[in-house]
Design a protein around this motif. Sequence first.
Motif, PDB file in Angstrom:
ATOM      1  N   ARG A  39       6.778  12.272  -1.639  1.00  0.00           N
ATOM      2  CA  ARG A  39       6.257  10.962  -2.047  1.00  0.00           C
ATOM      3  C   ARG A  39       7.253   9.848  -1.777  1.00  0.00           C
ATOM      4  O   ARG A  39       6.871   8.723  -1.538  1.00  0.00           O
TER       5      ARG A  39
ATOM      6  N   ARG B 264       1.589  10.295  -3.777  1.00  0.00           N
ATOM      7  CA  ARG B 264       0.951  10.716  -2.524  1.00  0.00           C
ATOM      8  C   ARG B 264       1.994  10.948  -1.441  1.00  0.00           C
ATOM      9  O   ARG B 264       2.904  10.158  -1.254  1.00  0.00           O
TER      10      ARG B 264
ATOM     11  N   SER C  38       0.353  10.325   4.727  1.00  0.00           N
ATOM     12  CA  SER C  38      -0.957  10.699   5.242  1.00  0.00           C
ATOM     13  C   SER C  38      -1.281   9.823   6.448  1.00  0.00           C
ATOM     14  O   SER C  38      -0.469   8.997   6.863  1.00  0.00           O
TER      15      SER C  38
ATOM     16  N   LEU D  24       0.824  -1.206   0.000  1.00  0.00           N
ATOM     17  CA  LEU D  24       0.000   0.000   0.000  1.00  0.00           C
ATOM     18  C   LEU D  24       0.863   1.263   0.000  1.00  0.00           C
ATOM     19  O   LEU D  24       0.652   2.168  -0.817  1.00  0.00           O
ATOM     20  N   CYS D  25       1.846   1.321   0.904  1.00  0.00           N
ATOM     21  CA  CYS D  25       2.688   2.523   0.981  1.00  0.00           C
ATOM     22  C   CYS D  25       3.529   2.706  -0.279  1.00  0.00           C
ATOM     23  O   CYS D  25       3.695   3.834  -0.748  1.00  0.00           O
TER      24      CYS D  25
ATOM     25  N   THR E 103       6.936   8.185   1.592  1.00  0.00           N
ATOM     26  CA  THR E 103       5.883   7.166   1.631  1.00  0.00           C
ATOM     27  C   THR E 103       6.419   5.839   1.094  1.00  0.00           C
ATOM     28  O   THR E 103       6.116   4.765   1.637  1.00  0.00           O
TER      29      THR E 103
ATOM     30  N   SER F 181      -1.004   6.045   5.445  1.00  0.00           N
ATOM     31  CA  SER F 181       0.334   5.454   5.349  1.00  0.00           C
ATOM     32  C   SER F 181       1.031   5.412   6.706  1.00  0.00           C
ATOM     33  O   SER F 181       1.683   4.417   7.043  1.00  0.00           O
TER      34      SER F 181
ATOM     35  N   LEU G 113       1.127   3.942  -3.014  1.00  0.00           N
ATOM     36  CA  LEU G 113       0.750   5.339  -2.747  1.00  0.00           C
ATOM     37  C   LEU G 113       1.910   6.280  -3.043  1.00  0.00           C
ATOM     38  O   LEU G 113       1.723   7.353  -3.624  1.00  0.00           O
TER      39      LEU G 113
END
Length: 122
Positions: free
Chosen positions: A93, A28, A31, A19-20, A96, A34, A23
């Motif tokens: 980004r 992204r 957030s 997921l991270c 992340t 994350s 993202l």
Amino acid sequence: MIAWFTVVLIAVACIAGLLCTVLGLAGRRPSDLSVGTQALILVLLVVQVVISIIAPFVGNPPSGDLLEFWVYLVSAVLIPPAAVIWALIERSRWSTVIMGVAAFAIAIMVWRMNVIWTIQVA
């Protein structure tokens, strides 16, 4: 170590890592989602610490080197806070993506801890 908990911890770390990473590569910034994945991994690792303290007393001793196991576990517990601190300082980004890489590293470390605890040859 408890086998089902090990599988849960590895699965959560891999999902969080995927997921991270996705993202971050999508652009992204860090957030709540994350950073929350890292918090969840940290909570599971703290539970693993408690399990690792109690397990030898209830008849589940490690078959491998106890020092090596604890070095892996303590190192794994330090990774999520370090990744989150990095993400909050840099806020790009790529931070992340770093949280995703940290989650994958934890999954590998937990697998190795399971091997140390249960499977020793020699």
